[in-house]
Scaffold this motif. Sequence first.
Motif, PDB file in Angstrom:
ATOM      1  N   ASP A 106      -5.818  15.851  17.774  1.00 46.79           N
ATOM      2  CA  ASP A 106      -7.149  16.248  17.312  1.00 46.79           C
ATOM      3  C   ASP A 106      -7.411  15.605  15.955  1.00 46.79           C
ATOM      4  O   ASP A 106      -6.974  16.104  14.919  1.00 46.79           O
ATOM      5  N   HIS A 107      -8.129  14.511  15.951  1.00 43.91           N
ATOM      6  CA  HIS A 107      -8.358  13.732  14.732  1.00 43.91           C
ATOM      7  C   HIS A 107      -9.221  14.447  13.696  1.00 43.91           C
ATOM      8  O   HIS A 107      -9.378  13.951  12.588  1.00 43.91           O
ATOM      9  N   THR A 108      -9.774  15.605  14.037  1.00 39.98           N
ATOM     10  CA  THR A 108     -10.549  16.371  13.060  1.00 39.98           C
ATOM     11  C   THR A 108      -9.661  17.287  12.231  1.00 39.98           C
ATOM     12  O   THR A 108     -10.123  17.880  11.256  1.00 39.98           O
ATOM     13  N   GLN A 109      -8.386  17.422  12.622  1.00 38.40           N
ATOM     14  CA  GLN A 109      -7.447  18.302  11.920  1.00 38.40           C
ATOM     15  C   GLN A 109      -6.500  17.467  11.050  1.00 38.40           C
ATOM     16  O   GLN A 109      -6.175  16.328  11.380  1.00 38.40           O
ATOM     17  N   PRO A 110      -6.059  18.055   9.930  1.00 37.31           N
ATOM     18  CA  PRO A 110      -5.133  17.313   9.065  1.00 37.31           C
ATOM     19  C   PRO A 110      -3.795  17.065   9.760  1.00 37.31           C
ATOM     20  O   PRO A 110      -3.361  17.846  10.601  1.00 37.31           O
ATOM     21  N   GLY A 111      -3.166  15.975   9.393  1.00 36.68           N
ATOM     22  CA  GLY A 111      -1.862  15.627   9.954  1.00 36.68           C
ATOM     23  C   GLY A 111      -0.722  16.192   9.130  1.00 36.68           C
ATOM     24  O   GLY A 111      -0.920  16.756   8.059  1.00 36.68           O
ATOM     25  N   LYS A 112       0.474  16.016   9.641  1.00 36.87           N
ATOM     26  CA  LYS A 112       1.667  16.487   8.939  1.00 36.87           C
ATOM     27  C   LYS A 112       1.983  15.561   7.775  1.00 36.87           C
ATOM     28  O   LYS A 112       1.697  14.375   7.804  1.00 36.87           O
ATOM     29  N   SER A 113       2.600  16.144   6.751  1.00 36.41           N
ATOM     30  CA  SER A 113       2.984  15.398   5.566  1.00 36.41           C
ATOM     31  C   SER A 113       4.346  15.895   5.096  1.00 36.41           C
ATOM     32  O   SER A 113       4.648  17.086   5.234  1.00 36.41           O
ATOM     33  N   ALA A 114       5.152  14.991   4.565  1.00 31.36           N
ATOM     34  CA  ALA A 114       6.464  15.356   4.026  1.00 31.36           C
ATOM     35  C   ALA A 114       6.837  14.358   2.929  1.00 31.36           C
ATOM     36  O   ALA A 114       6.443  13.186   2.998  1.00 31.36           O
ATOM     37  N   PRO A 115       7.567  14.804   1.926  1.00 36.86           N
ATOM     38  CA  PRO A 115       7.921  13.915   0.808  1.00 36.86           C
ATOM     39  C   PRO A 115       8.767  12.721   1.247  1.00 36.86           C
ATOM     40  O   PRO A 115       9.519  12.784   2.208  1.00 36.86           O
ATOM     41  N   ILE A 116       8.620  11.641   0.497  1.00 38.42           N
ATOM     42  CA  ILE A 116       9.444  10.439   0.649  1.00 38.42           C
ATOM     43  C   ILE A 116      10.185  10.230  -0.660  1.00 38.42           C
ATOM     44  O   ILE A 116       9.577  10.261  -1.733  1.00 38.42           O
ATOM     45  N   SER A 169       0.851  -1.185   0.000  1.00 41.98           N
ATOM     46  CA  SER A 169       0.000   0.000   0.000  1.00 41.98           C
ATOM     47  C   SER A 169       0.891   1.241   0.000  1.00 41.98           C
ATOM     48  O   SER A 169       1.752   1.388   0.868  1.00 41.98           O
ATOM     49  N   ILE A 170       0.675   2.110  -0.999  1.00 40.93           N
ATOM     50  CA  ILE A 170       1.456   3.344  -1.122  1.00 40.93           C
ATOM     51  C   ILE A 170       0.483   4.510  -1.191  1.00 40.93           C
ATOM     52  O   ILE A 170      -0.433   4.517  -2.012  1.00 40.93           O
ATOM     53  N   SER A 171       0.707   5.502  -0.328  1.00 44.25           N
ATOM     54  CA  SER A 171      -0.182   6.658  -0.257  1.00 44.25           C
ATOM     55  C   SER A 171       0.639   7.941  -0.354  1.00 44.25           C
ATOM     56  O   SER A 171       1.593   8.129   0.404  1.00 44.25           O
ATOM     57  N   ALA A 172       0.236   8.826  -1.270  1.00 46.77           N
ATOM     58  CA  ALA A 172       0.923  10.099  -1.463  1.00 46.77           C
ATOM     59  C   ALA A 172      -0.044  11.255  -1.255  1.00 46.77           C
ATOM     60  O   ALA A 172      -0.964  11.455  -2.040  1.00 46.77           O
ATOM     61  N   VAL A 173       0.163  12.001  -0.171  1.00 45.16           N
ATOM     62  CA  VAL A 173      -0.595  13.226   0.074  1.00 45.16           C
ATOM     63  C   VAL A 173       0.217  14.406  -0.464  1.00 45.16           C
ATOM     64  O   VAL A 173      -0.319  15.318  -1.075  1.00 45.16           O
ATOM     65  N   THR A 174       1.521  14.381  -0.243  1.00 41.88           N
ATOM     66  CA  THR A 174       2.438  15.394  -0.760  1.00 41.88           C
ATOM     67  C   THR A 174       3.174  14.821  -1.964  1.00 41.88           C
ATOM     68  O   THR A 174       2.839  15.102  -3.087  1.00 41.88           O
ATOM     69  N   GLN A 175       4.205  13.977  -1.698  1.00 39.74           N
ATOM     70  CA  GLN A 175       4.954  13.355  -2.784  1.00 39.74           C
ATOM     71  C   GLN A 175       5.643  12.091  -2.305  1.00 39.74           C
ATOM     72  O   GLN A 175       6.297  12.079  -1.255  1.00 39.74           O
ATOM     73  N   VAL A 176       5.486  11.030  -3.093  1.00 43.26           N
ATOM     74  CA  VAL A 176       6.261   9.812  -2.921  1.00 43.26           C
ATOM     75  C   VAL A 176       6.962   9.572  -4.245  1.00 43.26           C
ATOM     76  O   VAL A 176       6.315   9.444  -5.289  1.00 43.26           O
ATOM     77  N   PHE A 177       8.293   9.542  -4.206  1.00 43.57           N
ATOM     78  CA  PHE A 177       9.106   9.292  -5.397  1.00 43.57           C
ATOM     79  C   PHE A 177       9.838   7.973  -5.194  1.00 43.57           C
ATOM     80  O   PHE A 177      10.585   7.817  -4.224  1.00 43.57           O
ATOM     81  N   ILE A 178       9.610   7.030  -6.096  1.00 44.23           N
ATOM     82  CA  ILE A 178      10.276   5.731  -6.060  1.00 44.23           C
ATOM     83  C   ILE A 178      11.130   5.643  -7.314  1.00 44.23           C
ATOM     84  O   ILE A 178      10.628   5.801  -8.431  1.00 44.23           O
ATOM     85  N   GLY A 179      12.419   5.395  -7.130  1.00 45.13           N
ATOM     86  CA  GLY A 179      13.363   5.403  -8.241  1.00 45.13           C
ATOM     87  C   GLY A 179      13.221   4.218  -9.191  1.00 45.13           C
ATOM     88  O   GLY A 179      12.253   3.462  -9.140  1.00 45.13           O
ATOM     89  N   LYS A 180      14.224   4.045 -10.023  1.00 48.21           N
ATOM     90  CA  LYS A 180      14.263   2.983 -11.024  1.00 48.21           C
ATOM     91  C   LYS A 180      14.791   1.684 -10.408  1.00 48.21           C
ATOM     92  O   LYS A 180      15.617   1.711  -9.500  1.00 48.21           O
ATOM     93  N   ARG A 181      14.279   0.570 -10.908  1.00 50.00           N
ATOM     94  CA  ARG A 181      14.752  -0.764 -10.524  1.00 50.00           C
ATOM     95  C   ARG A 181      14.630  -1.028  -9.019  1.00 50.00           C
ATOM     96  O   ARG A 181      15.464  -1.705  -8.427  1.00 50.00           O
TER      97      ARG A 181
END
Length: 99
Positions: free
Chosen positions: A73-83, A42-54
């Motif tokens: 506070d589950h009603t507020q959005p969580g933090k996100s950062a690129p992978i 399972s892969i989820s991208a809210v900001t950015q997920v970059f998976i390289g070659k091979r």
Amino acid sequence: SGQLCLEDRVRLRGNHVPVELAVAEGGVLSIGSRTFINSGTSISAVTQVFIGKRVAIGNYVLIMDSDFHDVSDHTQPGKSAPIYIEDDVWIAARATILK
């Protein structure tokens, strides 16, 4: 809407457990050429997920760039950062990769 980018020869093996690819509005999921993703991943991208070659991704791997909701506070959005996963990486079965 989100953006899903698959380069040539990306292989998804979901014949007994589906592979899930999710991209939120404004997010980017980019998967490089000749990458293999095994079943149950399972892969989820809210900001950015970059998976390289091979890249080889084992069974039931979880990759998420977001907490989805605030911890206190589950009603507020969580933090996100690129992978960023570089070229020629092997990710073993059941690994979890977070922001």
